[in-house]
Structure formats: C-alpha cells, structure tokens
Design a protein around this motif. Structure first.
Motif, mmCIF file in Angstrom:
data_model
loop_
_atom_site.group_PDB
_atom_site.id
_atom_site.type_symbol
_atom_site.label_atom_id
_atom_site.label_comp_id
_atom_site.label_asym_id
_atom_site.label_seq_id
_atom_site.Cartn_x
_atom_site.Cartn_y
_atom_site.Cartn_z
ATOM 1 N N PHE A 150 0.836 -1.199 0.000
ATOM 2 C CA PHE A 150 0.000 0.000 0.000
ATOM 3 C C PHE A 150 0.871 1.249 0.000
ATOM 4 C CE2 PHE A 150 -2.736 3.174 2.145
ATOM 5 C CZ PHE A 150 -3.878 3.079 1.374
ATOM 6 N N LEU A 151 1.921 1.232 0.808
ATOM 7 C CA LEU A 151 2.832 2.372 0.870
ATOM 8 C C LEU A 151 3.540 2.572 -0.462
ATOM 9 C CD1 LEU A 151 4.314 4.588 2.418
ATOM 10 C CD2 LEU A 151 5.870 2.822 3.295
ATOM 11 N N ALA A 152 4.012 1.490 -1.075
ATOM 12 C CA ALA A 152 4.685 1.603 -2.368
ATOM 13 C C ALA A 152 3.755 2.205 -3.419
ATOM 14 C CB ALA A 152 5.186 0.241 -2.819
ATOM 15 N N HIS A 153 2.503 1.756 -3.409
ATOM 16 C CA HIS A 153 1.520 2.277 -4.362
ATOM 17 C C HIS A 153 1.362 3.785 -4.213
ATOM 18 C CE1 HIS A 153 -2.162 2.463 -6.764
ATOM 19 N NE2 HIS A 153 -2.702 3.156 -5.777
ATOM 20 N N TRP A 154 1.231 4.244 -2.976
ATOM 21 C CA TRP A 154 0.987 5.671 -2.776
ATOM 22 C C TRP A 154 2.247 6.516 -2.887
ATOM 23 C CZ3 TRP A 154 -3.151 8.135 -3.712
ATOM 24 C CH2 TRP A 154 -4.367 7.435 -3.706
ATOM 25 N N MET A 155 3.413 5.897 -2.731
ATOM 26 C CA MET A 155 4.639 6.637 -3.045
ATOM 27 C C MET A 155 4.707 6.926 -4.537
ATOM 28 S SD MET A 155 7.547 5.057 -0.543
ATOM 29 C CE MET A 155 8.820 6.083 -1.296
ATOM 30 N N ARG A 156 4.259 5.968 -5.346
ATOM 31 C CA ARG A 156 4.229 6.202 -6.792
ATOM 32 C C ARG A 156 3.138 7.210 -7.157
ATOM 33 N NH1 ARG A 156 4.533 0.298 -6.621
ATOM 34 N NH2 ARG A 156 6.637 -0.385 -7.167
ATOM 35 N N GLU A 157 1.925 6.977 -6.645
ATOM 36 C CA GLU A 157 0.787 7.817 -7.016
ATOM 37 C C GLU A 157 0.960 9.264 -6.561
ATOM 38 O OE1 GLU A 157 -2.258 6.988 -8.697
ATOM 39 O OE2 GLU A 157 -0.903 5.380 -9.320
ATOM 40 N N SER A 158 1.576 9.457 -5.412
ATOM 41 C CA SER A 158 1.720 10.810 -4.860
ATOM 42 C C SER A 158 2.811 11.611 -5.547
ATOM 43 C CB SER A 158 2.043 10.719 -3.364
ATOM 44 O OG SER A 158 3.329 10.140 -3.168
ATOM 45 N N GLY A 159 3.781 10.922 -6.157
ATOM 46 C CA GLY A 159 4.934 11.605 -6.734
ATOM 47 C C GLY A 159 6.144 11.633 -5.832
#
Length: 222
Positions: A105-114
């Motif tokens: 989940f963290l990896a996903h949002w690190m990508r999505e957030s920039g």
C-alpha cells in the motif's frame, strides 16, 4: 537518500547513534516529517494506531526522539493538493519518518503521490523506516507480508536497495515470526535477505550497507 531501515524504530542507543551520524547534526536541530500512510493498508492497524505513531506514543520510537519539529506528510492527500504545495515541505525537512503497516500500500501511494519521483533529488535527506516503512525500499517483500494487493497482485516493492527484509524476528506478539519461518520466506526471495528483530536496523549510506544491532539478526542469503 541515506537510509536507516529498522524493524522496531530507533529502539536503542546503537541505532540512535547511527541516525545521528546519518543526519550529521543532533536530532534536536533537525526537522522531521512523519508518514503514516502504510497504516491504512494493513488489517491490524487502526486510526488509533496511526495517531499513536504521529503523537510519539508508538511502541517503535520515531516521532518522540526530540526533533526540533515534527510534521505529518500524508501521501493520500498529495495528489489532490499539487506538487507546488507539498514538495517544498519535503525539501525543507531533514528526515522522513515512515511508519509500518502494509508495504505494498505504501509503495503504491509513493508512486501515485509523486514522492518516489522526488527521492533522487533528496540526497542530503535521511529516510527512517520502521517495518513496512523499511520493507518498501526493497525489491520484494514475499507473499507472507502482503495483505493489500495492487493491480497485478505481485509482492514487488520499490527496489531502491538490493536486499529484502524479514522484520520483527522472534517478536513476542508475533509467534509465527521465527527464524525457521524467516528461512522459509528467504527461499522464495531471489536476492540477498536479512531477518531483523526490533533491536536491529540496516544502514545504507555512501554506497555501503551495514547492520546495527543490540539484538538478533541474520543474513539469510548473500
């Protein structure tokens, strides 16, 4: 970035000394941003546990180390407010304190957030992870640690280091996290692997990797 990848936070004097060395100045002179995002992807975590991390009341010492200031950087919010607003906050901080929870989940949002795209420009910053906040930097976490699955359903994380981490080795509240379980987990991971208890951490800085520990750890594969 320089990395301090812990299982249980800055839990002893040796890990704290390593942190100060990475920072290059006392903790009391450093500003921190804490990232609770991984909490929201893990079934064991709650709004209360996220608050405890932010408030410095977590079992893993992170936000309560005596920083000059601590702010909250919630990755879920970043896409909606725009980089012009949040990038200067990250650039002004000395350290990012990244909580555990679900590494996928963290990896996903690190990508999505920039935030992932910004990391290469943050050479003078320090990343301090606890549990999933450390595992997210590895190439894979293994199916044993996947609770939230991204599209595609893999166990692959960011791969910013070349080793994987089995955290909370022999933790009294996690009876399945035995050394035997870690050895079985490592068999499914292609690449170097470490098992760390909550008194151990891995430092990645200046092209070198070393373990700092006052507890138990094992390199399972070189």
């Amino acid at each position: 970035m320089n990395l301090l990848l812990t299982s249980g936070g800055v839990s002893n004097a040796s890990i704290r000394e390593a942190l100060v060395e990475l920072l290059g100045k006392p903790i009391s002179e450093c500003s921190a941003l804490c990232i609770p995002t991984a909490e929201y992807g893990h079934p064991w975590c709650t709004p209360q546990s996220a608050w405890r991390f932010i408030a410095g009341r977590s079992p893993a010492p992170m936000c309560d180390l005596g920083w000059s200031s601590v702010g909250v950087l919630e990755l879920l919010a970043l896409p909606s407010i725009g980089a012009a607003r949040w990038v200067p906050w990250v650039q002004a901080a000395d350290v990012l304190l990244v909580d555990g929870g679900d590494a996928m989940f963290l990896a996903h949002w690190m990508r999505e957030s920039g935030l992932l795209d910004l990391l290469p420009s943050l050479a003078d910053k320090v990343w301090v992870g606890v549990s999933a906040g450390s595992m997210v930097m590895t190439p894979r976490i293994g199916d044993d640690f996947v609770s939230w699955r991204p599209p595609g359903g893999s166990d692959r994380t960011l791969g910013l280091v070349d080793f994987s981490i089995f955290p909370h080795l022999e933790h009294p509240d996690m009876p399945h996290n035995t050394l035997a379980a870690a050895e079985r987990w490592a068999q499914a991971i292609a690449g170097p692997c470490y098992a760390l208890d909550d008194q151990s951490a891995i430092v990645v800085a200046d092209g070198t990797t070393r373990v700092v520990s006052e507890g138990k750890w094992r390199q399972l594969r070189e």
